[in-house]
Scaffold this motif. Structure first.
Motif, PDB file in Angstrom:
ATOM      1  N   ASP A   1      42.126  30.638  48.642  1.00  0.00           N
ATOM      2  CA  ASP A   1      41.485  31.917  48.345  1.00  0.00           C
ATOM      3  C   ASP A   1      42.081  32.624  47.140  1.00  0.00           C
TER       4      ASP A   1
ATOM      5  N   ILE B   1      45.633  33.201  41.729  1.00  0.00           N
ATOM      6  CA  ILE B   1      46.898  33.593  41.075  1.00  0.00           C
ATOM      7  C   ILE B   1      48.085  33.067  41.867  1.00  0.00           C
ATOM      8  N   LYS B   2      48.014  33.193  43.178  1.00  0.00           N
ATOM      9  CA  LYS B   2      49.111  32.687  44.014  1.00  0.00           C
ATOM     10  C   LYS B   2      49.259  31.185  43.839  1.00  0.00           C
TER      11      LYS B   2
ATOM     12  N   LEU C   1      48.477  29.477  41.204  1.00  0.00           N
ATOM     13  CA  LEU C   1      49.036  29.204  39.881  1.00  0.00           C
ATOM     14  C   LEU C   1      50.548  29.453  39.861  1.00  0.00           C
ATOM     15  N   ILE C   2      50.986  30.509  40.568  1.00  0.00           N
ATOM     16  CA  ILE C   2      52.437  30.790  40.634  1.00  0.00           C
ATOM     17  C   ILE C   2      53.157  29.601  41.268  1.00  0.00           C
ATOM     18  N   ILE C   3      52.607  29.152  42.392  1.00  0.00           N
ATOM     19  CA  ILE C   3      53.252  28.042  43.106  1.00  0.00           C
ATOM     20  C   ILE C   3      53.143  26.744  42.299  1.00  0.00           C
TER      21      ILE C   3
ATOM     22  N   LYS D   1      50.616  33.840  52.848  1.00  0.00           N
ATOM     23  CA  LYS D   1      49.371  33.203  52.388  1.00  0.00           C
ATOM     24  C   LYS D   1      49.423  32.707  50.943  1.00  0.00           C
ATOM     25  N   PHE D   2      50.547  32.099  50.595  1.00  0.00           N
ATOM     26  CA  PHE D   2      50.632  31.398  49.315  1.00  0.00           C
ATOM     27  C   PHE D   2      50.269  29.939  49.592  1.00  0.00           C
TER      28      PHE D   2
END
Lengths: 172, 495
Positions: B162, B165-166, B168-170, B429-430
């Motif tokens: 969902d 951005i999260k 992409l960070i991970i 929720k990452f």
């Protein structure tokens, strides 16, 4: 903690990426290419996520609780919608401690002894089984490990620092 | 040719060879089920037993074992979120949510059938492509490997669920983790912190087991609930899962062929194929929103690729003596031990043996898939067990499995840290899959980029296959955007 949890996680990532950026910058040009190319956009993504989470907290704060309980539980922003199953924090910490304690016992006593100790204590205190089923469970775990790893695969499992130390003392 | 094919079949089904294959299939399935062991360990353990054995019997044992490891690996991936083998990690993403919904039987059925079909398609592919494989392999150099890795990395957005951005960070964190250890370009250790363990780089198995399996163990202990939610019937829909594979026959075929193709090219690695196929399935699905939440297509795609890529990897091993994967490197050793020299001449001198290998691959996959499917219903019921029973077993096997990666205490420490980290990611929720994708493909992309720049400069982009892959990359980014915009437009016009 619950409300600010996502912000703390974002701050952790911010600190981690900054740390990795600073360390990566000290490498030669060729070696720092990947760390630089990754950490800088990474920091931008983290800053964006942090901004979104802070805005969501601000939005929730502006919703004043009404007489029938707190308002603003829409949770339309994914990130702040933490812990939907509402597991108490104490249970989460206890769970982490169980895993960490197994890890610590393995480091100290190695796999064979720690399996016996951990399974016995875990099934007795966490699952609250009778002593008989606790012993049966321990025997089942230890036997399956012994059969698969020691007999079938002939793998030498980690012995643990304490056991190795005692062995050294006894032999020399 | 036809005679050799028939001879190969007759040899493969002869009792001494067939019985060896059954032993191999059994061992391979068990090794796959135990998280962290994997086919390489199995091959290393089995190799000494083949000394002095007849070549066909030896390969029946080794290939029977190696080709079905991922079939067994799907079982813990789906039931307890602990990938049995590295490439099975992609199966966890949708397999485990299905198990939580009480559809563990269906997911198992789909995974096992997809594995079987993937293995058969792989064997067919091998039979068809061997005569013409040379130009394909030689057309791939560092620039093409680089573009393939970038194509894989571009799929991070597809496995982010969902929150893009999260994800992409991970994904960035995964790419950074791939840079830990010796840098082959400069010879310096990056992010090693003066630790010998880190100088070799982070290994995928402890990271994967910690991130998925250990995080799940913590969740199980904290929630004190069985994996499958209350009230859900478990394990009665295994054959529904098998039917799903045939309903989604086009996806199964596509992913099997992608798996074969990735397997053929030495140097990409098995993990990449399952992730690339998972991303491809998410991109091409009619319901991309359901990916990561229990979409059966997310189980079929990586499982089909896992087994088919083993056949693909066997092609350069036999035809050129170039191992397509680390497992195949051990198999190459077996060829030499048994007095056979892999290379173009093997296709002339030992064509019967080559056909036997193709048949063995196909038959082993059918047996493993059918055998595991027979036990899928009782296995799926494990998800209804009390965590008090499940947790000790999972925890012990995960820790031992990870400790065997390099036989270093560092593996256990990494598993522990990644377990706690994985739990935090799960809680907030990452998505966890982008970390693995970044870790698998990051190092590969960097190494091949440096090599390409050194050998060709920026002109490497102008090589024909590189351009083709670049076009594929652009398409893989633009087509989903175009499709989602069209979908939104349609939705608006409906309103």
């Amino acid at each position: 903690m619950k409300r600010y949890g996502p912000v703390y996680v974002d701050l952790f990532f911010l600190a981690l990426f900054t740390f990795l950026l600073v360390i990566g910058y000290s490498y030669d040009y060729e070696a720092r290419l990947l760390p630089m190319v990754i950490t800088i956009p990474g920091l931008i993504f983290i800053a964006t996520q942090l901004f979104r989470d802070l805005m969501e907290i601000k939005r929730r704060k502006t919703l004043i609780p009404g007489p029938n309980g707190p308002a603003g539980q829409s949770g339309d922003v994914q990130s702040v919608e933490v812990d939907s199953k509402k597991v108490p924090m104490a249970n989460q910490i206890k769970a982490m401690l169980w895993v960490a304690s197994f890890f610590a016992v393995v480091l100290l006593l190695g796999f064979h002894i720690s399996i016996v100790v951990f399974v016995l204590v875990f099934t007795r205190t966490y699952s609250r089984r009778s002593w008989l089923s606790c012993f049966a469970m321990t025997a089942a775990c230890w036997t399956s490990v012994y059969l698969i790893f020691n007999l079938a695969l002939e793998v030498v499992l980690f012995n643990g620092f304490l056991v190795e130390y005692i062995k050294d003392v006894l032999y020399y | 040719m036809f005679e050799a094919m028939l001879n190969g079949l007759l040899v493969s089904v002869s009792w001494p060879v067939f019985s060896m294959m059954i032993v191999g299939v059994l061992v391979g399935t068990v090794i796959g089920i135990v998280p962290g062991l994997g086919g390489i360990l199995g091959l290393s353990l089995m190799l000494p037993f083949t000394f002095g054995m007849e070549a066909t019997k030896a390969f029946a044992l080794l290939l029977g074992m190696h080709s079905v490891v991922h079939t067994g690996g799907a079982i813990p991936s789906i039931l307890i979120n602990a990938p049995g083998t590295g490439p099975c990690a992609a199966t966890c993403l949708d397999g485990f949510p299905l198990a939580q919904q009480g559809k563990g039987g269906r997911a198992l059925g789909a995974a096992l059938a997809a594995s079987g079909v993937g293995g058969i398609i792989g064997a067919l592919f091998m039979a068809l492509i061997i005569p013409v494989v040379r130009p394909i392999i030689t057309s791939f150099g560092p620039p093409e490997f680089f573009m393939l890795a970038v194509l894989g990395i571009s799929l991070i957005s597809m496995v982010s669920g969902d929150s893009m951005i999260k994800g992409l960070i991970i994904g960035c964190l995964g790419l950074l983790m791939s840079s830990v250890g010796w840098d082959p370009q400069t010879g310096i250790v990056r992010y090693g912190f003066d630790l010998l363990y880190l100088s070799e780089g982070l290994h995928l198995v402890p990271v994967t087991l910690g991130l998925f399996a250990l995080a799940e163990v913590i969740t199980l202990i904290a929630e004190k609930k069985a994996i499958a939610h209350k009230g859900s019937a478990v394990g009665n829909d295994v054959y529904e899962g098998v039917k799903d594979v045939f309903r989604e026959w086009w996806l199964t075929l596509r992913c099997s062929l992608i798996g074969c193709f990735i397997g053929v090219i030495p140097g990409i690695g098995g993990e990449a194929s399952s992730w690339i196929c998972y991303g491809h399935a998410a991109q091409s699905s009619k319901n991309p929103d359901l990916f990561g939440k229990g979409n059966i297509e997310g189980v079929i795609a990586p499982e089909a690729a896992n087994n088919s890529k083993e056949a693909g990897a066997l092609i350069p091993t036999i035809a050129f003596g170039i191992p397509g994967s680390s497992g195949m490197a051990i198999l190459l050793g077996a060829f030499l031990i048994l007095g056979l020299t892999p290379g173009p001449m093997i296709l002339v001198k030992n064509l019967d043996l080559v056909w036997s290998l193709i048949w063995l691959l196909a038959i082993a996959n059918i047996i493993a898939a059918a055998g595991c499917t027979a036990f899928a219903t009782p296995l799926a019921r494990l998800t209804k067990l009390d965590p008090g029973f499940l947790v000790p077993f999972i925890l012990i096997f995960v820790m031992i499995g990870s400790s065997l990666t390099t036989n270093s205490i560092g593996d256990i420490v990494v598993t522990m840290i990644m377990g706690l980290f994985g739990y935090v990611l799960k809680k907030y929720k990452f998505p966890r899959a982008p970390l693995l994708l970044g870790m698998i493909l990051g190092g590969m992309a960097e190494n091949y980029l440096h090599l390409s720049l050194t050998l060709w400069g920026l002109k490497f982009f102008l090589r024909p296959v590189t351009l083709l892959l670049l076009a594929l990359l652009v398409m893989s980014i633009l087509v989903p955007i175009f499709l989602s915009k069209r979908k939104t437009k349609k939705g608006v016009s409906m309103v």
